[in-house]
Design a protein around this motif. Structure first.
Motif, PDB file in Angstrom:
ATOM      1  N   GLN A  77       0.785  -1.104   0.081  1.00  0.00           N
ATOM      2  CA  GLN A  77      -0.100  -0.245   0.063  1.00  0.00           C
ATOM      3  C   GLN A  77       0.862   1.350  -0.025  1.00  0.00           C
ATOM      4  O   GLN A  77       0.547   2.390  -0.603  1.00  0.00           O
ATOM      5  CB  GLN A  77      -0.776  -0.110   1.271  1.00  0.00           C
ATOM      6  N   LEU A  78       1.914   1.313   0.505  1.00  0.00           N
ATOM      7  CA  LEU A  78       2.651   2.439   0.676  1.00  0.00           C
ATOM      8  C   LEU A  78       3.914   2.374  -0.244  1.00  0.00           C
ATOM      9  O   LEU A  78       4.319   3.634  -0.516  1.00  0.00           O
ATOM     10  CB  LEU A  78       3.391   2.748   2.245  1.00  0.00           C
ATOM     11  N   LEU A  79       4.491   1.157  -0.672  1.00  0.00           N
ATOM     12  CA  LEU A  79       5.493   1.309  -1.295  1.00  0.00           C
ATOM     13  C   LEU A  79       5.739   0.502  -2.947  1.00  0.00           C
ATOM     14  O   LEU A  79       6.200   0.478  -3.689  1.00  0.00           O
ATOM     15  CB  LEU A  79       6.749   0.671  -0.674  1.00  0.00           C
ATOM     16  N   GLY A  80       4.038   0.174  -2.892  1.00  0.00           N
ATOM     17  CA  GLY A  80       3.808  -0.105  -4.442  1.00  0.00           C
ATOM     18  C   GLY A  80       4.284  -1.463  -5.180  1.00  0.00           C
ATOM     19  O   GLY A  80       4.125  -1.593  -6.266  1.00  0.00           O
ATOM     20  N   THR A  81       4.195  -2.459  -4.273  1.00  0.00           N
ATOM     21  CA  THR A  81       4.591  -3.517  -4.656  1.00  0.00           C
ATOM     22  C   THR A  81       3.407  -4.276  -5.190  1.00  0.00           C
ATOM     23  O   THR A  81       2.303  -3.921  -4.301  1.00  0.00           O
ATOM     24  CB  THR A  81       5.484  -4.576  -3.788  1.00  0.00           C
ATOM     25  N   ASN A  82       3.247  -5.474  -6.163  1.00  0.00           N
ATOM     26  CA  ASN A  82       1.858  -5.861  -6.423  1.00  0.00           C
ATOM     27  C   ASN A  82       1.984  -7.427  -6.972  1.00  0.00           C
ATOM     28  O   ASN A  82       1.450  -8.270  -7.516  1.00  0.00           O
ATOM     29  CB  ASN A  82       1.175  -5.218  -7.483  1.00  0.00           C
ATOM     30  N   GLU A  83       3.005  -8.044  -6.224  1.00  0.00           N
ATOM     31  CA  GLU A  83       3.279  -9.577  -6.258  1.00  0.00           C
ATOM     32  C   GLU A  83       3.918  -9.966  -5.271  1.00  0.00           C
ATOM     33  O   GLU A  83       4.947  -9.573  -4.502  1.00  0.00           O
ATOM     34  CB  GLU A  83       3.963  -9.675  -7.447  1.00  0.00           C
ATOM     35  N   ILE A  84       3.677 -11.156  -4.599  1.00  0.00           N
ATOM     36  CA  ILE A  84       4.065 -11.865  -3.394  1.00  0.00           C
ATOM     37  C   ILE A  84       4.476 -13.320  -3.779  1.00  0.00           C
ATOM     38  O   ILE A  84       3.847 -14.198  -4.489  1.00  0.00           O
ATOM     39  CB  ILE A  84       2.985 -11.936  -2.429  1.00  0.00           C
ATOM     40  N   VAL A  85       5.858 -13.456  -3.386  1.00  0.00           N
ATOM     41  CA  VAL A  85       6.485 -14.898  -3.754  1.00  0.00           C
ATOM     42  C   VAL A  85       6.952 -15.276  -2.261  1.00  0.00           C
ATOM     43  O   VAL A  85       7.581 -14.718  -1.546  1.00  0.00           O
ATOM     44  CB  VAL A  85       7.852 -14.695  -4.396  1.00  0.00           C
ATOM     45  N   LEU A  86       6.079 -16.239  -1.877  1.00  0.00           N
ATOM     46  CA  LEU A  86       6.052 -16.804  -0.507  1.00  0.00           C
ATOM     47  C   LEU A  86       6.948 -18.080  -0.652  1.00  0.00           C
ATOM     48  O   LEU A  86       6.719 -19.133  -1.307  1.00  0.00           O
ATOM     49  CB  LEU A  86       4.636 -16.888   0.139  1.00  0.00           C
ATOM     50  N   VAL A  87       7.929 -18.268   0.322  1.00  0.00           N
ATOM     51  CA  VAL A  87       8.703 -19.462   0.138  1.00  0.00           C
ATOM     52  C   VAL A  87       9.111 -20.154   1.368  1.00  0.00           C
ATOM     53  O   VAL A  87       9.839 -19.533   2.316  1.00  0.00           O
ATOM     54  CB  VAL A  87      10.366 -18.958  -0.498  1.00  0.00           C
ATOM     55  N   LYS A  88       8.603 -21.152   1.895  1.00  0.00           N
ATOM     56  CA  LYS A  88       8.762 -22.018   2.911  1.00  0.00           C
ATOM     57  C   LYS A  88       9.880 -22.746   2.531  1.00  0.00           C
ATOM     58  O   LYS A  88      10.419 -22.962   1.254  1.00  0.00           O
ATOM     59  CB  LYS A  88       7.651 -22.851   3.583  1.00  0.00           C
ATOM     60  N   TYR A 159      11.684 -24.179  -0.907  1.00  0.00           N
ATOM     61  CA  TYR A 159      13.139 -24.150  -0.936  1.00  0.00           C
ATOM     62  C   TYR A 159      13.663 -25.360  -0.403  1.00  0.00           C
ATOM     63  O   TYR A 159      13.266 -25.550   0.783  1.00  0.00           O
ATOM     64  CB  TYR A 159      13.744 -22.828  -0.470  1.00  0.00           C
ATOM     65  N   GLU A 160      14.444 -26.178  -1.181  1.00  0.00           N
ATOM     66  CA  GLU A 160      15.018 -27.188  -0.429  1.00  0.00           C
ATOM     67  C   GLU A 160      16.388 -27.158   0.127  1.00  0.00           C
ATOM     68  O   GLU A 160      17.364 -26.788  -0.744  1.00  0.00           O
ATOM     69  CB  GLU A 160      15.111 -28.401  -1.547  1.00  0.00           C
TER      70      GLU A 160
END
Lengths: 170, 170
Positions: A77-88, A159-160
């Motif tokens: 909302q404040l810094l304009g990102t629009n994609e999330i890559v979630l890695v366990k 991530y392995e």
């Protein structure tokens, strides 16, 4: 000064002596954020191909989306990102205990006043019993949150730590 | 598949093809944790001299110790770390807004239901008006927390995004 602190100072001297990226701006150039675990065996920049200045990197115990929500909202909302890559990742410590175990360790090591502190802030350590399922649940949590608009692309990965590979789950 | 997702896949292929660190164990070898900001301009491994496997790396908006408490307790109590290196940085986004500004942006972009969600979880975005003072306050917060024993060494630093230098504050 501790050995760790001395190491930060010598790394800083070496890194800054050849540093050429002083003009990068605050908002991430490629408008995405990576959420991954604090685990010592993960180097997100190398493993996930993040160039300096390109993406926010959020890290916490277990790559928890619930825990990261404050940072995610600021990023989107404040810094304009629009994609999330979630890695366990494989071998995650969060697969190895339950909340009551952690409360027990804190009581044994730090005493009852520390446990009172945990109870006061109702701390949930957010462990999870199954890796892929936890990735799916965290992605779903973000997709369903009113704080993350539908326009944000969200992918979930593992991530392995044994192979250095990152594979898509969802 | 998005360009970002394709980039993760190609980075993974390249990284894993020369990966030789598959035998690292879960607890950090050098028993410390680094807490820093999610800012895209920080590469903790390079800037702070962290070898793979040596340290937990926690990152959130502003390098907030309050926000990181869950991860810190897990790192110290369950995974044996005993030193904290806390690094905030120049040009941090958290210096540029107040909670009410963030709530206003969320209302404008995402509507009143999203603001209700913020209110329901009482989300504090944890911005700070002064950099060095925020470092000092976060170090003090950890020193005074019953969840962090006195045996844990804590230092506070500022990373300069303009120069690549990391300097000690406390």
């Amino acid at each position: 000064m501790s050995a760790i602190q001395k190491n930060v100072e010598s790394a800083s001297e070496s890194y800054s002596s050849t540093f050429t990226k002083g003009d990068l701006v605050l908002p991430p150039a490629k408008k995405y954020l990576v959420l991954t675990c604090m685990d010592a065996r993960i180097d997100p920049a190398q493993a996930f191909g993040i160039e300096l200045g390109d993406a926010h990197v959020i890290r916490n115990a277990g790559a928890s989306a619930v825990d990261a929500l404050r940072s995610i909202v600021i990023s989107e909302q404040l810094l304009g990102t629009n994609e999330i890559v979630l890695v366990k990742h494989t071998g995650c410590g969060m697969l190895t205990f339950k909340n009551e175990d952690a409360y027990g360790v804190v009581e044994k090591n730090l005493g009852s006043q520390a446990v009172e502190e945990l109870n006061k802030i109702k701390l949930d350590f957010l462990p999870f019993p199954q890796l892929e399922k936890a990735v799916e649940e965290d992605v779903k949590f973000l997709q369903q949150s009113k704080l993350v608009p539908d326009s944000v692309a969200i992918s979930g990965w593992v991530y392995e730590v044994e192979t250095g590979k990152t594979r898509r789950v969802v």
